[in-house]
Write an enzyme that holds these catalytic residues in place. Sequence first.
Site: not given
Ligand code: GUN
Length: 289
Positions: A53, A97, A120
Amino acid sequence: MVALILDGTSIARELESGLITRVENLKKKSIITHLVVILVGDDSASEIYVKNKQIMCQRIGIRSTLVNVDDDISQDELERIIDEYNDDDEVHGILVQSPLPEKIDGLKIASKILPRKDVDGFNPINLGRLVQGDIGGIIPCTPLGIIHLLEKTGVSLEGKRATVLGRSRIVGMPLSLLLAMKGVDATVTIVHSRSVGIERICSDSDILISAIGVPNFVKGEWIKEDSIIIDVGISRIEDSGKKSGYNIVGDVEKTANKIAGWITPVPGGVGPMTIIKLMENTVRCSELS
Ligand code: GUN
């Protein structure tokens, strides 16, 4: 017949230049788009996702801040950190996350992030808007990426049988809502751990999306001819024949390639689409700030 590949890496790349322009336009107005990612603990898979990211933020010109906290952090302390960034006008997006340690209440954490900074889309306000068919809120990144991939096929989803394996807050539930929404109009079945007759449901599906994280759960012979297969799963399985000692596999057996009409590769399918949609959501939050 061999399935056509829905190449998430190249589809995501096509979207980068538009985002770069939007970020530059914001800079002209002295707005530096800024994403804060909070990583709790040292889960190795999460560390890789977060790193990816950050790399994408850099490519697009988004400022990113990684906040790495110990996995013994208290609920209160984590909420206090979120509040700090909620109050910071120079921060446009906040992401915590997943997965989180068990003692942390993920729902409370999602509720704590301001809806306008909730890149998110997990805050109940944003998810609630989606339930009501309002797509003006922030929509979760993986479902958005999957809808984009489905649009790329050029196949109309209206009246098609779409099956979603998995009922998570991150993928399965919001995706099911998007697929059933007016204008998309698929007929959606949600399959979960208590479902019976999964093989038959899959065999009847024009669109099959698996997001359960069980390697090779969906067998090649369950696949309907010419269907669209979206594999969200990404698991490591031991493979002594490989230099790394492991193999990356999805939820769907590779033999599905010979039956489906379209299929996403693992890796390089849904993963890059999730990241680019996170970038899109971040730019949108910045534009709306
Ligand atoms: N863990 C796996 N996919 C995601 C996501 O799209 N957002 C977040 N915050 N954690 C994740």
